[in-house]
Design an enzyme around this catalytic site. Sequence first.
Site, mmCIF file in Angstrom:
data_model
loop_
_atom_site.group_PDB
_atom_site.id
_atom_site.type_symbol
_atom_site.label_atom_id
_atom_site.label_comp_id
_atom_site.label_asym_id
_atom_site.label_seq_id
_atom_site.Cartn_x
_atom_site.Cartn_y
_atom_site.Cartn_z
ATOM 1 N N SER A 55 0.804 -1.220 0.000
ATOM 2 C CA SER A 55 0.000 0.000 0.000
ATOM 3 C C SER A 55 0.840 1.275 0.000
ATOM 4 O O SER A 55 0.323 2.351 -0.298
ATOM 5 C CB SER A 55 -0.940 0.012 1.206
ATOM 6 O OG SER A 55 -0.195 -0.042 2.403
ATOM 7 N N GLY A 92 -1.351 -4.818 2.183
ATOM 8 C CA GLY A 92 -0.993 -5.958 3.007
ATOM 9 C C GLY A 92 -0.047 -6.946 2.362
ATOM 10 O O GLY A 92 0.201 -8.022 2.912
ATOM 11 N N ASN A 120 5.836 -5.272 5.382
ATOM 12 C CA ASN A 120 4.876 -6.069 6.149
ATOM 13 C C ASN A 120 5.531 -7.293 6.780
ATOM 14 O O ASN A 120 5.128 -7.736 7.856
ATOM 15 C CB ASN A 120 3.704 -6.483 5.260
ATOM 16 C CG ASN A 120 2.730 -5.342 5.040
ATOM 17 O OD1 ASN A 120 2.386 -4.615 5.973
ATOM 18 N ND2 ASN A 120 2.289 -5.164 3.814
ATOM 19 N N ASP A 203 -2.932 7.479 10.496
ATOM 20 C CA ASP A 203 -2.459 6.188 11.009
ATOM 21 C C ASP A 203 -0.974 6.227 11.359
ATOM 22 O O ASP A 203 -0.439 5.289 11.949
ATOM 23 C CB ASP A 203 -2.750 5.060 10.017
ATOM 24 C CG ASP A 203 -2.026 5.217 8.681
ATOM 25 O OD1 ASP A 203 -1.188 6.125 8.545
ATOM 26 O OD2 ASP A 203 -2.311 4.424 7.770
ATOM 27 N N HIS A 206 1.260 5.780 6.682
ATOM 28 C CA HIS A 206 1.122 5.999 5.244
ATOM 29 C C HIS A 206 1.334 7.470 4.901
ATOM 30 O O HIS A 206 0.688 8.332 5.497
ATOM 31 C CB HIS A 206 -0.255 5.530 4.752
ATOM 32 C CG HIS A 206 -0.423 4.053 4.819
ATOM 33 N ND1 HIS A 206 -1.009 3.425 5.893
ATOM 34 C CD2 HIS A 206 -0.063 3.078 3.945
ATOM 35 C CE1 HIS A 206 -1.009 2.116 5.688
ATOM 36 N NE2 HIS A 206 -0.436 1.884 4.516
#
Length: 229
Positions: A55, A92, A120, A203, A206
């Site tokens: 992402s 993800g 990740n 968050d 990002h």
Amino acid sequence: MRTLLRFSYIFFIFCASCGNLGTKNPAFEEKEKNGSESVVDTKTEKKVILFFGNSLTAGMGLDPNEAFPALIQAKIDSLQLPFKVINAGLSGETTASGKNRISWVLNGDVDVFVLELGANDGLRGISLEETRKNLQEIIDVVHQKNPNTTIILAGMQIPPNLGQEYTKEFKDIFPALAQKYDIGLIPFLLEDVAGNPELNQADGIHPTAEGQKIIANNIWPIITEAIRK
């Protein structure tokens, strides 16, 4: 060190909120419904630059035109260069899941392949050897598909929550692979962006549109070198 400390702080926010890097690239959600459809438009006369990542590449939380692959396309268009950028970012995505879909993504010709995976894995504490092996296999598949494809590996760093040894070895995976395969390297994709609240979304992980601009500016010299070959 300051970047890592900041990154360590947002790591807790991130894990508590979502557990992985973001939401799906809408364009790829549609592509996934039809596995026989190639990501790459084989009819284009332009050379292809493909960004293959999670992402961070997809531009989670932003308009697709604000993600750094689109900003790279804008730079290319302003210079009237014959290249088409494809954003193959998926939410993800781990190195393992990336390895599983790489053959489908390479159904068409790719001239420059930018590999942005591993974040990740690090956040989940996946075995370093597994991460290294998966990245190697992705690189091998790209080389097997077309030995002339220029590959660029995007380096990543993680906070020291899993221990200094794991953190250092994770960081070292990327330059070591770049040296082994003699491919391009982006030392740290989130350089000057990670840990800065003004350049990241709520968050804390990002990048904002402004953060994406910094990423694009950071990696542009490396992309420029690749497309001049």
